[in-house]
Structures are given as C-alpha cells and as structure tokens.
Design a protein around this motif. Structure first.
Motif, short mmCIF file in Angstrom:
data_model
loop_
_atom_site.label_atom_id
_atom_site.label_comp_id
_atom_site.label_asym_id
_atom_site.label_seq_id
_atom_site.Cartn_x
_atom_site.Cartn_y
_atom_site.Cartn_z
N PRO A 400 0.82 -1.21 0.00
CA PRO A 400 0.00 0.00 0.00
C PRO A 400 0.86 1.27 0.00
N VAL A 401 2.16 1.13 0.27
CA VAL A 401 3.04 2.30 0.21
C VAL A 401 4.09 2.06 -0.88
N PRO A 402 4.62 3.12 -1.49
CA PRO A 402 5.64 2.92 -2.52
C PRO A 402 6.91 2.31 -1.92
N ILE A 403 7.42 1.31 -2.60
CA ILE A 403 8.69 0.72 -2.17
C ILE A 403 9.62 0.75 -3.37
N SER A 404 10.80 1.34 -3.21
CA SER A 404 11.74 1.25 -4.31
C SER A 404 12.91 0.38 -3.89
N ILE A 405 13.17 -0.60 -4.72
CA ILE A 405 14.28 -1.51 -4.47
C ILE A 405 15.48 -0.91 -5.18
N LEU B 139 0.45 -1.66 -13.12
CA LEU B 139 0.06 -0.30 -13.47
C LEU B 139 -0.40 0.49 -12.25
N SER B 140 -1.05 -0.21 -11.33
CA SER B 140 -1.63 0.51 -10.19
C SER B 140 -0.70 0.49 -8.97
N ARG B 141 0.52 0.05 -9.19
CA ARG B 141 1.47 -0.01 -8.08
C ARG B 141 1.69 1.37 -7.47
N GLU B 142 1.82 1.39 -6.17
CA GLU B 142 2.05 2.66 -5.47
C GLU B 142 3.43 3.20 -5.83
N ARG B 143 3.44 4.44 -6.29
CA ARG B 143 4.72 5.05 -6.62
C ARG B 143 4.77 6.45 -6.04
N ARG B 144 5.98 6.91 -5.83
CA ARG B 144 6.12 8.26 -5.27
C ARG B 144 5.68 9.31 -6.27
N THR B 145 6.16 9.12 -7.51
CA THR B 145 5.69 10.01 -8.57
C THR B 145 5.22 9.09 -9.69
N ASP B 146 4.09 9.41 -10.29
CA ASP B 146 3.55 8.52 -11.31
C ASP B 146 4.26 8.76 -12.64
N PRO B 147 5.07 7.78 -13.08
CA PRO B 147 5.82 7.97 -14.33
C PRO B 147 4.89 7.94 -15.54
N LEU B 148 3.66 7.46 -15.33
CA LEU B 148 2.74 7.36 -16.46
C LEU B 148 1.91 8.64 -16.61
N ALA B 149 2.19 9.62 -15.76
CA ALA B 149 1.42 10.87 -15.82
C ALA B 149 1.64 11.58 -17.15
N VAL B 150 2.77 11.27 -17.80
CA VAL B 150 3.07 11.94 -19.07
C VAL B 150 2.20 11.40 -20.21
N ALA B 191 8.43 6.38 -26.79
CA ALA B 191 9.30 7.55 -26.79
C ALA B 191 9.20 8.30 -25.47
N LYS B 192 7.96 8.49 -24.99
CA LYS B 192 7.76 9.23 -23.74
C LYS B 192 8.40 8.52 -22.55
N LEU B 193 8.34 7.20 -22.57
CA LEU B 193 8.89 6.45 -21.43
C LEU B 193 10.37 6.14 -21.61
N GLY B 194 10.91 6.50 -22.77
CA GLY B 194 12.33 6.27 -23.00
C GLY B 194 12.66 4.81 -23.27
N VAL B 208 8.03 -3.30 -21.52
CA VAL B 208 7.01 -2.57 -20.76
C VAL B 208 6.91 -3.09 -19.33
N LEU B 209 6.89 -4.41 -19.18
CA LEU B 209 6.76 -4.98 -17.83
C LEU B 209 7.96 -4.58 -16.97
N THR B 210 9.16 -4.68 -17.53
CA THR B 210 10.36 -4.33 -16.78
C THR B 210 10.33 -2.87 -16.37
N TYR B 211 9.88 -2.03 -17.31
CA TYR B 211 9.78 -0.61 -17.00
C TYR B 211 8.81 -0.38 -15.84
N LEU B 212 7.64 -1.02 -15.91
CA LEU B 212 6.63 -0.82 -14.87
C LEU B 212 7.12 -1.30 -13.51
N ARG B 213 7.92 -2.37 -13.51
CA ARG B 213 8.44 -2.89 -12.26
C ARG B 213 9.46 -1.95 -11.64
#
Lengths: 497, 216
Positions: A400-405, B139-150, B191-194, B208-213
């Motif tokens: 539920p929280v961001p985790i970066s490895i 895709l719905s993984r919690e991230r600090r900043t959403d890289p897909l916002a672009v 292109a946007k995701l590099g 794509v999967l590796t990028y999302l991970r």
C-alpha cells in the motif's frame, strides 16, 4: 665406604624431613628410617665391639633394601612381599644362626649371643633363601615396573646383601644413595608443585580461561575442565556444550566439593593432577565455582538459543504449510465450485436463477482473490526461483506504500539470508505508513540491508536475524527512520526450511 | 486446435479439461508431471501445451523449466501457463526463455472460459499473453511520482494492452480504432517512457513490464 654411608645417612635424614614438609609421607618415612638405621649397621663393630650390636645390625640388614624400594616406588605387591620377607627372615635368622659355627667365616666371626638354638648352616641357609625373596621381588618389580633404573639398582643392592661375601655395607650404602636421590627429586618436585600451585592461585584470580591456566599449572596443554551440572546430570565444557565427561586417550580426575561432584579434569594419563586437585579443592575453589557458574550460564544461553531457533523454524514451517494448504486445498476446491456454478449458470434458463448463479460466481471469484492476497507473503514460495530482487518487486507490487528496491546484489545470496531479508522487507512494508527505500549490499562476510523510512522491526524479525547470527537495529538518518540489518553469509544454519 | 494438459491437481485439471472441451478444443493428452508432459509433446505434436508451474517432484518451477524446453525443442508448440502465482518475475522469465507463442494466465481464469480459449488461440498464433490482473497490478502499483502521468488516457490504454501481449492489430480491434493509429500511439508511449521499440512481441512486452516494475 663407611664415610660415604654415613654421609648418605645424614643426607637421608635431611631429605626425609624436607619430604615431610611437602607432605610426601611415604618417601619421608623411608628416608628417615633408612637414615636412622644406616649408622648403627655400618658402625656396629666400630662403636661397640660387642657381638650383640653386630647381631642386631645383621638382623636388620635384609629389611633395609625393601624399605628403600618402598620409599622409591608405589607400594606394589612385589615390594610389599620383599618388605615382609625381610622383616621375617632377618630377625629369625638372627635367632637361629651363629656365624661362629659357620665354616665360611671361621676365623672372623664371633658368637651370636641371641642365637637361642643354633640349628646349623642348613636351617640358616633356608632362612637365607626366604631372605632371597627380597632381591627376587625387587628384581621382579624392576623388570615389570616403570622405575627401572631405581629398582634395578635396589635389586643389585638386595643381591649384594644376601649373597655370600661381606658386602652388606656396600649394599646398604647403595640402597641409601638410591633412596636419597629418589626422595631428593621428589622433594624438589614437591616444592616446585607448591610454587606452581601458588602461581596458579594467583593466575586463577584473574583467569578467563580456566582450562589453559590449569593446563599450564599441570604442564599438560591438553587438560580440559568439564563441569558437572547436577540438575541435568551431565558434564558441560566451559562454553556450555554438552560432553560425556570422557575423552579417548585422556584420564579423568574428579573434583569433589562438600555437595558432591563439582568438576572433572580430563588430562594426559601421566599428568600428576594431585596438586591441582588439592588447589582447586582449596585455594582455587572459587575459580572452579566461577567456571562452573559460567558454564551453566553458557549452557542456559545455548538452550535459549536452541529454543529460539525452534520457534523461528516452526513458525516458518507453519507459514509454508498454511500457504501450501491454501493453494492446494482451499483454492482448488473453490475453483471446482466456481466451475460447477459456471456450468449450471450456462445451462440455466430462468433469468432469476441465472442472476443468483452469476452473483455466486462473482462471490467465488472475490474469495479466490482474497485467498491469493492472504497466502502471498506468508511464505516467499517464488523467491528461490525468481531471486531476491524480483521477489521484493512483487512485495512492492502489492504494497500500500511505494517501495523502491534501489540495490540488490548481482549474485544470489545464501537461501537463509535471502529468506530473512525477504521477511524483513515484507514485514516492514506491511506496517509502513510512508515510502520505503531498500538497499541490499553484499560484503566479504556479511549481507547488509538498509530500509529507509521503515518503522521499528518486530520481535519475529529480531528473532529471525538473531538465530542466523545477525542483527536488526533501527536508528534515524536526519528525520528519516532507517532499519539496518546485517547477516553473516556463512550462518552455517539451515534455519529456514 | 490440439492441446496437451499438464496439471497435478486433479480438480483443477478436470476444470481445465472441461473448459477446453466445451470450446471444442481437442485434448490429445493429460499429464500430472513435467516428464510425462514432455513425452506427450514429443509424441502427440500438439498445437499447444497448457500447464501449471508447480508440479512434482519438487513443486517449485517445473512448469517454467518445461515451458522453456518445449519452446526450444518444439518451436511450433505454443505454451500457455496456468498458475496460481501473481508473480511478474515468472512472466518475465517465461517471455525471456520462451520467446513468442507463450502465455501466462492465473488459475481462476478457468472460471472465465472465453479468456482461456482466447488466450489459447493467441499463443497458438504466436502472440504473447500476460494475465490482465498481473498487468493492472503493475500499473496501479504505489509510486512516489507517477511515471505514467506523461501519457494521455488513450496512450495509457494502449500501454496496458501492449503489456498484456496484444499485437497492434488486436489492440486496434479491441479499442475500435485503426491499426495505424495504434502504431502511432505505441511509438509515442515508447518515446515518452524512453523505451527502445522492438518488433518482437515478447521483447516489447518485456520492455514494458520491466519498466513498470522498476519505475518508482
């Protein structure tokens, strides 16, 4: 010869007294007796020309060599036999033998005033034969015993004493000298032992390693102290590990206190542990008791560690069993149920019936989803196959929280270490309330994990890392809490099944 | 379509067989372990193998190992994995070792026969299949900043379909747009995701999967 003999007698008296001081009682008695007996025997004729003195001296002669032998060596049966033979044959011969009638010393030999009933050379020879038991026995002892040189010389003295030809003075002088040397060495060793024991008492006061200290004092580097734990009826070593109290090729000396067995020394068979045993029973007793207390604490620590290991291992096995049961049992049956519902739904014609079945199917699907979420993370069943990095990404996928490895070692870590690290991140993630950053690095002997943003690790984590010989601590880096864990790469424990 | 099925759990195997047979798929062999599966593939020469990952003897990754071997030794046999593990690491391994013609579905898709049959047809046609649930998880993984916002909403939709292994033509059909438009969208997204675009389906999905991970 007479002068040498008298000098030996005087020296024997001195050495005998010294032996008494260091509590070597048997050599002391032998040296004192011999020292007192030699002068009258040697000087009998010179001091008192009376035949009576000579008779007494002659009667005492056969006993002196066996006494010397008894003083030189442990009272083994052959030496005791020699003593008895000498004690019997000497005086008896003094009663029945009159050298005046002996053809072999017709001119020199006076009457024996104590000869109550001269029986002639025959009986005398018979008694002499009994007296021969002494040299025979001492010779036997010399052949079979360990003190070959000492006993051999005494055997020679014994033969000289009983063989024809007046070599009695030579015989007793030889015996006296042998005993003198022997007791002298013994006394010197005794004083040395006392010095060593005194040093020992000093050393023990500050001894950390009782085994080595006692081993030095006994001159036996192999010496091992085993402590008796009465409540467990077992011996333990100083590190608390169990032992049988015996060891191949080593002898055992038990140390007893007022409450029974305290310890047992295992040492080389030849090591003289008497002084040590006396010391640890007396002045060094406190050191031994301390050693035993330490061993007992170590033993308890080991048992606690073993118990913690069991708890962690059992908990892990239980998690694995639960995960497998959910997969193989519940999930499979739910799937079967869902299929059945699907089949009935497909063939249903009544729209109401159809709606109910569809709702049931949806519920089944929800339960399956829930089950999958519950079972995942119980146990990292895919960790071994996908590696730590990928398994941790899966934790991140669900978190539920961001985790970066941030960093994971290129090469695989030992399986126990990977599982412990997985468990650490999984549990920290499940209670985290902010983003986490995970860095895993591999050192020469340790793996280190840093989880930035994580809260305080729970007891299960502390236990898991502790049984693997590692540690988990939390501190803060500025305002960010950090959990830092280390694990030895070679834990040597296949802890997690 | 001729398939062989390998699954050690009886109830699940029956379920898979039921779904396949109901859709007129010809099941030419059943196996409860990987060794038997390999023998069946060699003798029956099916169009596809449907198999579980966890199988005897070690109950670990037998299915993935078997999948890689099938794709290497019998390139004309497609592989559809049906697994209980929501594990993107397994998907990446399958795509890496299996190339095209491989698919990864979650077991409970059995309750959704259309998806199973559709996926089977796609892998037989040489495409890749990644379970939508696994993709949506990423895709719905919690991230600090959403890289897909672009990305625009449409681009994001295209990305999701690419991750599920669909070809441009398939995506076009699904989204009711022209294939040419899909091509433009994917170019934009990469292109946007590099990301470097690769024509091979499995490479495209893996990227794509590796990028999302990795994106945080």
């Amino acid at each position: 010869m007479d002068v040498i003999c008298l000098a030996a007698a005087a020296a024997l008296l001195v050495v005998g007294a010294a032996a008494a001081v260091v509590q070597r009682w048997r050599p002391a008695v032998a040296a004192l007796v011999l020292g007192l007996c030699l002068p009258p025997v040697v000087l009998a004729s010179a001091l008192d020309p009376a035949a009576a003195t000579l008779s007494v001296a002659t009667a005492a002669l056969p006993v002196l060599v066996p006494i010397a032998a008894w003083g030189c060596t442990k009272p083994r049966p052959s030496v005791v036999l020699a003593l008895v033979a000498g004690l019997v044959a000497g005086p008896l011969r003094g009663l029945v033998y009159d050298p005046y009638y002996d053809l072999s010393c017709l001119t020199r030999c006076p009457h024996n005033p104590y000869a109550v009933h001269p029986l002639g050379p025959g009986v005398s020879s018979a008694l002499l034969t009994v007296g021969l038991a002494a040299p025979v026995a001492v010779t036997w002892a010399a052949v079979t015993g360990r003190d070959r040189l000492t006993l051999g010389l005494l055997a020679l003295a014994a033969w000289l004493a009983v063989a024809p030809g007046d070599r009695e003075v030579l015989a007793v002088t030889l015996a006296g000298l042998v005993l003198l040397v022997r007791v002298g060495v013994d006394v010197a060793r005794g004083f040395d032992d006392r010095a060593r024991v005194a040093e020992l008492a000093d050393a023990l006061r500050s001894a950390d390693d009782l085994d080595a200290t006692l081993g030095r004092a006994a001159g036996d580097p192999r010496l091992v102290v085993t402590y008796w734990l009465d409540d467990e009826k077992t011996f333990v070593l100083s590190d608390g590990s169990l032992t049988t109290g015996t060891r191949a090729g080593l002898s055992a000396t038990d140390i007893r206190g007022p409450d029974g067995l305290v310890a047992r020394f295992l040492h080389a068979p030849g090591t003289d542990t008497r002084a040590l045993a006396d010391a640890v029973a007396g002045s060094a007793r406190i050191a031994l008791e301390n050693g035993r207390l330490r061993a007992r604490v170590q033993r308890q620590a080991r048992r606690l560690q073993a118990s913690r290991l069991r708890i962690v291992t059992d908990a892990d096995a239980e998690r694995r069993r639960l995960e497998r049961d959910l997969h193989d049992g519940a999930q499979q049956h739910l799937l079967a149920l869902g299929l059945e519902l699907r089949r009935v739904a497909d063939s249903a014609h009544d729209p109401d019936e159809q709606a109910v079945l569809d709702a049931s199917l949806a519920t089944t699907q929800q339960v399956l989803d829930g089950l999958r979420e519950i079972s995942h993370g119980f146990y990292p069943s895919t960790l071994d196959q996908v590696g730590l990095g990928s398994a941790l990404e899966s934790v991140a996928d669900r978190s539920p929280v961001p985790i970066s490895i941030r960093a994971v070692p290129e090469t695989r870590l030992p399986v126990d270490v990977e599982r412990a690290i997985y468990l650490l991140v999984f549990r920290l993630a499940s209670v985290a309330d902010g983003p986490l950053e995970v860095r895993i690095s591999r050192g020469a002997a340790d793996a280190e994990v840093r989880v930035r943003g994580a809260g305080v690790p729970d007891g299960v984590l502390l236990d898991t890392f502790a049984v693997l010989g590692g540690s988990v601590v939390s501190h803060s880096d500025g305002s960010v809490p950090v959990v830092r864990a280390t694990l030895p790469l070679a834990s040597g424990l296949a802890v997690l099944p | 379509v001729r398939v062989v099925v390998a699954e050690d759990q009886l109830l699940t195997r029956e379920g898979i067989l039921h779904v396949l047979r109901a859709a007129d798929v010809e099941v030419v062999g059943e196996a409860a372990d990987a060794a038997r599966l390999m023998a069946l593939v060699a003798t029956e020469r099916p169009d596809a193998a449907v198999l579980d990952i966890r199988m005897p003897p070690t109950h670990t990754d037998e299915g993935l190992v078997a999948a890689a071997r099938i794709r290497r030794d019998h390139p004309d046999v497609a592989v559809l994995i049906v697994s209980q593990y929501v594990e993107a690491g397994f998907v990446l391994r399958l795509l890496e070792e299996g190339g095209g013609g491989v698919g990864y579905l979650l077991k409970d898709r059995i309750l959704d026969p259309a998806t199973v049959i559709g996926s089977l047809q796609r892998v037989v046609a040489g495409e890749c299949v990644v379970d939508p649930y696994i993709v949506s998880r990423l895709l719905s993984r919690e991230r600090r900043t959403d890289p897909l916002a672009v990305l625009s909403a449409r681009e994001r939709e295209v990305l999701e379909n690419v991750a599920e292994g669909l070809t441009n033509a398939e995506i076009a059909r699904r989204l009711y747009i022209a294939e040419r438009t899909v091509e433009l969208h994917t170019k934009q997204v990469f292109a946007k995701l590099g990301l470097a675009e690769d024509q091979r389906t499995n490479r495209r999905v893996m990227a794509v999967l590796t990028y999302l991970r990795a994106a945080t």
